[in-house]
Design a protein around this motif. Structure first.
Motif, PDB file in Angstrom:
ATOM      1  N   GLY A  11      40.562  31.093  37.961  1.00  0.00           N
ATOM      2  CA  GLY A  11      39.632  30.384  38.829  1.00  0.00           C
ATOM      3  C   GLY A  11      38.198  30.519  38.356  1.00  0.00           C
ATOM      4  O   GLY A  11      37.440  29.544  38.328  1.00  0.00           O
ATOM      5  N   ALA A  12      37.833  31.746  37.968  1.00  0.00           N
ATOM      6  CA  ALA A  12      36.469  31.976  37.487  1.00  0.00           C
ATOM      7  C   ALA A  12      36.213  31.210  36.196  1.00  0.00           C
ATOM      8  O   ALA A  12      35.136  30.649  35.997  1.00  0.00           O
ATOM      9  CB  ALA A  12      36.243  33.471  37.282  1.00  0.00           C
ATOM     10  N   GLN A  13      37.219  31.171  35.340  1.00  0.00           N
ATOM     11  CA  GLN A  13      37.078  30.447  34.077  1.00  0.00           C
ATOM     12  C   GLN A  13      36.852  28.956  34.329  1.00  0.00           C
ATOM     13  O   GLN A  13      36.003  28.326  33.695  1.00  0.00           O
ATOM     14  CB  GLN A  13      38.345  30.641  33.227  1.00  0.00           C
ATOM     15  N   LYS A  14      37.582  28.419  35.303  1.00  0.00           N
ATOM     16  CA  LYS A  14      37.407  27.000  35.636  1.00  0.00           C
ATOM     17  C   LYS A  14      36.001  26.740  36.179  1.00  0.00           C
ATOM     18  O   LYS A  14      35.399  25.706  35.900  1.00  0.00           O
ATOM     19  CB  LYS A  14      38.442  26.571  36.678  1.00  0.00           C
TER      20      LYS A  14
ATOM     21  N   ALA B  70      23.551  32.950  43.361  1.00  0.00           N
ATOM     22  CA  ALA B  70      24.624  33.516  44.173  1.00  0.00           C
ATOM     23  C   ALA B  70      25.732  34.026  43.261  1.00  0.00           C
ATOM     24  O   ALA B  70      25.772  33.710  42.074  1.00  0.00           O
ATOM     25  CB  ALA B  70      25.182  32.454  45.122  1.00  0.00           C
ATOM     26  N   PHE B  71      26.608  34.818  43.843  1.00  0.00           N
ATOM     27  CA  PHE B  71      27.802  35.280  43.139  1.00  0.00           C
ATOM     28  C   PHE B  71      29.012  34.716  43.862  1.00  0.00           C
ATOM     29  O   PHE B  71      29.079  34.759  45.086  1.00  0.00           O
ATOM     30  CB  PHE B  71      27.876  36.807  43.119  1.00  0.00           C
ATOM     31  N   VAL B  72      29.951  34.197  43.100  1.00  0.00           N
ATOM     32  CA  VAL B  72      31.191  33.681  43.664  1.00  0.00           C
ATOM     33  C   VAL B  72      32.341  34.452  43.031  1.00  0.00           C
ATOM     34  O   VAL B  72      32.493  34.452  41.810  1.00  0.00           O
ATOM     35  CB  VAL B  72      31.350  32.165  43.385  1.00  0.00           C
ATOM     36  N   GLU B  73      33.105  35.135  43.862  1.00  0.00           N
ATOM     37  CA  GLU B  73      34.217  35.930  43.349  1.00  0.00           C
ATOM     38  C   GLU B  73      35.532  35.205  43.606  1.00  0.00           C
ATOM     39  O   GLU B  73      35.816  34.798  44.723  1.00  0.00           O
ATOM     40  CB  GLU B  73      34.240  37.296  44.026  1.00  0.00           C
ATOM     41  N   PHE B  74      36.318  35.060  42.549  1.00  0.00           N
ATOM     42  CA  PHE B  74      37.609  34.388  42.644  1.00  0.00           C
ATOM     43  C   PHE B  74      38.746  35.401  42.686  1.00  0.00           C
ATOM     44  O   PHE B  74      38.607  36.527  42.220  1.00  0.00           O
ATOM     45  CB  PHE B  74      37.813  33.452  41.441  1.00  0.00           C
ATOM     46  N   LYS B  75      39.868  34.960  43.242  1.00  0.00           N
ATOM     47  CA  LYS B  75      41.057  35.826  43.268  1.00  0.00           C
ATOM     48  C   LYS B  75      41.613  36.013  41.874  1.00  0.00           C
ATOM     49  O   LYS B  75      42.170  37.064  41.555  1.00  0.00           O
ATOM     50  CB  LYS B  75      42.133  35.182  44.158  1.00  0.00           C
TER      51      LYS B  75
ATOM     52  N   GLU C  96      32.891  41.227  26.568  1.00  0.00           N
ATOM     53  CA  GLU C  96      32.903  42.624  26.980  1.00  0.00           C
ATOM     54  C   GLU C  96      31.704  42.900  27.889  1.00  0.00           C
ATOM     55  O   GLU C  96      30.590  42.479  27.599  1.00  0.00           O
ATOM     56  CB  GLU C  96      32.812  43.487  25.722  1.00  0.00           C
ATOM     57  N   GLY C  97      31.952  43.582  28.996  1.00  0.00           N
ATOM     58  CA  GLY C  97      30.849  43.901  29.900  1.00  0.00           C
ATOM     59  C   GLY C  97      30.605  42.850  30.963  1.00  0.00           C
ATOM     60  O   GLY C  97      29.701  42.989  31.782  1.00  0.00           O
ATOM     61  N   PHE C  98      31.399  41.783  30.943  1.00  0.00           N
ATOM     62  CA  PHE C  98      31.250  40.753  31.967  1.00  0.00           C
ATOM     63  C   PHE C  98      32.496  40.694  32.838  1.00  0.00           C
ATOM     64  O   PHE C  98      33.599  40.937  32.373  1.00  0.00           O
ATOM     65  CB  PHE C  98      30.995  39.374  31.338  1.00  0.00           C
ATOM     66  N   SER C  99      32.283  40.376  34.090  1.00  0.00           N
ATOM     67  CA  SER C  99      33.395  40.300  35.029  1.00  0.00           C
ATOM     68  C   SER C  99      34.322  39.146  34.677  1.00  0.00           C
ATOM     69  O   SER C  99      33.864  38.104  34.206  1.00  0.00           O
ATOM     70  CB  SER C  99      32.850  40.107  36.443  1.00  0.00           C
ATOM     71  N   LYS C 100      35.610  39.327  34.915  1.00  0.00           N
ATOM     72  CA  LYS C 100      36.562  38.253  34.643  1.00  0.00           C
ATOM     73  C   LYS C 100      36.727  37.331  35.837  1.00  0.00           C
ATOM     74  O   LYS C 100      37.202  36.218  35.707  1.00  0.00           O
ATOM     75  CB  LYS C 100      37.924  38.840  34.274  1.00  0.00           C
ATOM     76  N   THR C 101      36.375  37.810  37.027  1.00  0.00           N
ATOM     77  CA  THR C 101      36.647  37.020  38.235  1.00  0.00           C
ATOM     78  C   THR C 101      35.396  36.654  39.025  1.00  0.00           C
ATOM     79  O   THR C 101      35.488  35.915  39.991  1.00  0.00           O
ATOM     80  CB  THR C 101      37.601  37.786  39.174  1.00  0.00           C
ATOM     81  N   ILE C 102      34.231  37.176  38.629  1.00  0.00           N
ATOM     82  CA  ILE C 102      33.003  36.907  39.388  1.00  0.00           C
ATOM     83  C   ILE C 102      32.061  36.041  38.563  1.00  0.00           C
ATOM     84  O   ILE C 102      31.764  36.344  37.408  1.00  0.00           O
ATOM     85  CB  ILE C 102      32.303  38.209  39.798  1.00  0.00           C
TER      86      ILE C 102
END
Length: 101
Positions: free
Chosen positions: A63-66, A54-59, A5-11
């Motif tokens: 992808g972020a989980q991997k 850095a921040f990497v944002e996935f679609k 909770e409170g964390f991005s799912k894709t970043i």
């Protein structure tokens, strides 16, 4: 595990980067995880020197989980730390219906 909770799912937040890293090398390093939407290398506001993360944002969340599962990945000769990025304003949007844009 999955983002809390409170964390991005894709970043993803990527730390311990070499200071000479460029967006392209991050795109290359994370391309195998999924389609990368955006890469942002944090720089010092005044000197514009990279701050080593850095921040990497996935679609997709997948992808972020991997990417997080690939924690310890070698980028430019350094083992980077990969975690889910905190939401910018966690709390205010809680319970809002997530649209797919």
């Amino acid at each position: 595990g999955p983002p809390q909770e409170g964390f991005s799912k894709t970043i993803c937040h990527v730390a311990n980067l070499p200071f000479n890293v460029i967006e392209d090398s991050l795109l290359f390093s994370f391309g195998h995880c999924g389609e990368v939407q955006r890469v942002h290398i944090a720089k010092d506001g005044q000197s514009q020197k990279p701050r080593g993360f850095a921040f990497v944002e996935f679609k997709t969340a997948e992808g972020a989980q991997k990417a997080v599962n690939a924690n310890g990945l070698d980028i430019g000769g350094r083992q980077v730390r990969i975690t889910f990025a905190p939401e910018k304003d966690s709390g205010s949007k809680r319970g809002a219906a997530g649209g797919d844009g």
